[in-house]
Structures are given as C-alpha cells and as structure tokens.
Design an enzyme around this catalytic site. Structure first.
Site, PDB file in Angstrom:
ATOM      1  N   ASP A 267       0.828  -1.212   0.000  1.00 34.73           N
ATOM      2  CA  ASP A 267       0.000   0.000   0.000  1.00 34.73           C
ATOM      3  C   ASP A 267       0.859   1.257   0.000  1.00 34.73           C
ATOM      4  O   ASP A 267       0.444   2.300  -0.488  1.00 34.73           O
ATOM      5  CB  ASP A 267      -0.939  -0.002   1.205  1.00 34.73           C
ATOM      6  CG  ASP A 267      -2.049  -1.009   0.968  1.00 34.73           C
ATOM      7  OD1 ASP A 267      -1.818  -2.206   1.196  1.00 34.73           O
ATOM      8  OD2 ASP A 267      -3.122  -0.595   0.491  1.00 34.73           O
TER       9      ASP A 267
HETATM   10  O1  MRU Z   1      -7.455  -3.295   2.888  1.00 33.16           O
HETATM   11  P1  MRU Z   1      -7.198  -3.667   1.451  1.00 33.16           P
HETATM   12  O2  MRU Z   1      -7.931  -4.879   1.010  1.00 33.16           O
HETATM   13  O3  MRU Z   1      -7.391  -2.492   0.529  1.00 33.16           O
HETATM   14  O4  MRU Z   1      -5.654  -4.033   1.444  1.00 33.16           O
HETATM   15  C1  MRU Z   1      -5.086  -4.434   0.235  1.00 33.16           C
HETATM   16  C2  MRU Z   1      -3.644  -4.761   0.371  1.00 33.16           C
HETATM   17  O5  MRU Z   1      -3.051  -4.675   1.413  1.00 33.16           O
HETATM   18  C3  MRU Z   1      -2.944  -5.093  -0.911  1.00 33.16           C
HETATM   19  O6  MRU Z   1      -1.906  -5.992  -0.671  1.00 33.16           O
HETATM   20  C4  MRU Z   1      -2.371  -3.807  -1.527  1.00 33.16           C
HETATM   21  O7  MRU Z   1      -3.312  -2.800  -1.556  1.00 33.16           O
HETATM   22  C5  MRU Z   1      -1.850  -4.051  -2.906  1.00 33.16           C
HETATM   23  S1  MRU Z   1      -3.149  -4.394  -4.061  1.00 33.16           S
HETATM   24  C6  MRU Z   1      -2.371  -4.581  -5.577  1.00 33.16           C
END
Ligand code: MRU
Length: 393
Positions: A267
């Site tokens: 993220d």
């Molecule tokens: O809370 P989320 O489902 O949005 O978290 C998603 C993740 O942590 C993913 O690994 C990250 O956003 C990369 S998605 C290509």
C-alpha cells in the site's frame, strides 16, 4: 468471464461516462456491480471496502470524478472559467483522498491529476471544457496504464523468481521439480485495473509453466485471501491451496525447499523500502527470513512514496472492531435451517465487551525484503539499502 472490479465506459454522443464497481463485500457468493455517479458514492465504496486494493482505490476515485465532470459537460453545468473548473476538481480530489489513508496510490493520483488540471487551465487557449477534457483523458489513462504495468510486474517478478531462488533454479534443470509461491491478501484483478501485482507474478509464473502451486492465506479479519484471492485462483484454474494465517509457519517449515518465494503487494513503500501492506505481511516476512525463503514486494512505482522516509512515518488505518468480532455467515431460519440463497448476515464470534485492536496494515522493515518488483524491473538492495531513485529517472 473476465475478472474485473472496475467497469468504465467513456462518454459517447450525449451520454456521460459511466462507472461500475464490483461490490467485493458480496464475493465470493454474489457478483454484483454498483453504479458510481458521484465522488460521494466513490468515497463510500472505498471506505466500506466494496472496492479495495491500493491501485483500484486510486483508479476508482479518479474515474468517479471523471464521471462527475463528464456529466457536468453533457448537462452544460460546468463552471464558467477554466480556473473555476480547476478549483472544483482540486476540491473534489482532496475530498476523495480522505477515504482511506494508508495506500499512497490515491495520493499519488490526486497529485498528478491536479497537475494535469493546472497545466490545462494555464494554457493560453484554455476553456472550462478543455480543462474538464484534459482531466477525463488523464483519469482514463490511469485505468489503461495500470493493466500494462501489472503485466510488466508479473513478467519481471516471474523471471526473477526463476533465476534467483533455489526452487526456481532447480526447476530450470528439472521440469518435475516443484515451484510454489505463497501470497497474502488480494493483489489481483480485483485489487487493480486487471491482472494484478503479486498475483500477476503468480499468473506470469503459471503462464510460463513454472508454477506448480500457489498458496493463499485467509487474511483475517477481512478475508481478502479466502474470499477474493482464492476466487481468482479458482477462476484462472491455477493449482492453489488456502491456509489460515496461523498455518503459515507450519507450511514454511514443511515446504521451504519447494516454496520459491512469498510475494505480497504493497500500500505504501517508504523511501528506505519499509513497506506497509495488509496486516499479517510482517509476520510472513519474519517467517520467510527464518526459513530461508525469499520475500518479495510487487508494486507499481505509484506505490513507492519517496517523500516518506521510513515506515515509522506511514499512517496505519484503524478499522472498526466489528470486523474482528463478527464474521459473515449464511442466514438461518427460526429452526436453525441454513438459508443458502438468502444472503448473509453478521455473526458474532467474540465475547461481547472485549476491546479490539484492528489495524488494517502493518509495516515490514526493509531488511526483511529481498526485492521490490516494479513495472520497470526488480529493485534489490545494494550494500544493505534500497535506492529507488534510478527507477524514476
Ligand atoms: O485493505 P485492502 O484490502 O485495501 O488491502 C489491500 C492490500 O493490502 C494489498 O496488498 C495492496 O493494496 C496491494 S493491491 C495490488
């Protein structure tokens, strides 16, 4: 069926653009798309995690504003001056950015789209319509670019694993040797515009016939692994096994020779390589190091935040306690009979009154990461340190 979380139709004739997002709260049981007509609706869909995943969040936010602006064009309701359009766009982007704090892709998109609007507004022949149009073109471009970036990430990651892991090298000399990969959370077509980042690496390994099995973790508490990644792996017919998060250590102990790597998304990657990703990622990195398994982060350059020096500066989103204390289960009638076709309801799994800590993400220190797979190549540490400057020049 093509797996996609974002369906977007550009404007045609007198119809404005239109945007639909797959409501991921309903997966894997229902495939329901929701129309997004305003930034408020996009904000709500992102906050409630109907759409989630760092790249998908940014793209949906950008396109929701394209729909809003496109509708104003069609209805002749654009503000009069180019400067007014630019200011309106900036305000709407700032609002969208408040939906979720940790993923940097949204902030990156907001910054770039503001520059597009600014440049369009400062042209000598600028009009309100030309600023709106420049914004729409740039937002639409993000959707297209994300898919090609993901495919490049997949290729670079797959080739790196084939060449730089013990299981990869073994498979090059012995086609019967196993090559397995473990991933966490969901980083596939549902988290991006298509194909995926870490899941893109798994897809590319499979395409070159070099993946014998993928493991996906359940990813408590939101279950992106069991609901979404498992759904994608089954959809693509990739041999795959689901494990709960607490099984990962036993799995690594058992499979460390055939497990080439753990590959996760991100993220936000700080300038020093510290990486915020779904809660549980850090534990997997520790396990990987303990068992001598490579640990890789797959992310587009838009996830690398050169302004954030280290993981200590990353804001971690805290989510509602109910995500931990309740799970979704099938509805039951008064006699306890399960009503399969009548949707689901939340069932409490924790003692009422217990306090809950529910961070959505954790930060994996750079020293536990062997490489960051981007759309322009795999960045490895030199003298123990990541340096991302070269991939931005
Ligand atoms: O809370 P989320 O489902 O949005 O978290 C998603 C993740 O942590 C993913 O690994 C990250 O956003 C990369 S998605 C290509």
């Amino acid at each position: 069926m093509v797996l996609e979380a974002i369906q977007y139709d550009p404007a045609s004739e007198n119809a404005p653009p239109s945007l639909r997002v797959l409501d991921q709260l309903q997966l894997p049981h229902r495939t329901t798309f929701e129309q997004i007509k305003t930034c408020e609706e996009a904000h709500d869909a992102i906050k409630k995690m109907k759409v989630r995943g760092a790249p998908a969040i940014a793209i949906v936010a950008a396109l929701a504003l394209a729909v809003e602006v496109g509708s104003s064009v069609v209805q002749h309701q654009l503000p009069h001056s180019p400067e007014e359009v630019r200011t309106t766009l900036g305000g709407r982007l700032d609002y969208l950015q408040t939906s979720r704090p940790t993923a940097v892709n949204l902030g990156d998109a907001v910054g770039k789209l503001k520059v597009v609007a600014q440049n369009a507004a400062s042209k000598s022949d600028a009009s309100a319509a030309s600023v709106a149009q420049a914004y729409i073109v740039a937002a639409e471009r993000m959707l297209v670019d994300d898919v090609s970036d993901n495919r490049a990430i997949g290729e670079y990651g797959a080739r790196w694993i084939e060449a730089n892991t013990a299981a990869g090298r073994k498979r090059r000399s012995d086609r019967h040797a196993e090559l397995k990969v473990l991933t966490h959370c969901n980083t596939g077509s549902l988290a991006t515009a298509g194909y995926g980042t870490a899941l893109g690496v798994i897809r590319s390994l499979r395409a070159s016939d070099n993946l014998t099995r993928a493991y996906c973790t359940e990813t408590r508490p939101y279950n992106q692994g069991s609901r979404l990644t498992a759904f994608e792996l089954v959809h693509d017919d990739i041999p795959a096994t689901l494990v709960t998060d607490s099984m990962a250590c036993a799995l690594l102990a058992k499979e460390k020779d055939s497990l080439a790597a753990i590959v996760v998304g991100a993220d936000r990657v700080a300038a020093n390589g510290d990486t915020a990703n779904k809660i549980g990622t850090y534990s997997l990195a520790v396990l990987a190091r303990h068992h001598g398994v490579k640990f890789l982060v797959a992310a587009p350059r838009t996830t690398i935040d050169r302004h954030t020096l280290s993981g200590a500066d990353i804001v971690i989103e805290q989510r509602a306690p109910e995500e931990v204390t309740r799970i979704k289960g099938p509805k039951v009638d008064d006699n306890g009979k399960i009503l399969i076709d009548e949707g689901s309801e939340l069932i409490s799994t924790a003692a009422s009154g217990i306090e809950v800590w529910n961070p959505a993400f954790d930060v994996t220190p750079a020293h536990l990461i062997d490489g960051v797979i981007t759309e322009v190549g795999v960045v490895e540490k030199k003298d123990g340190k990541f340096d991302f400057e070269a991939i931005f020049t």
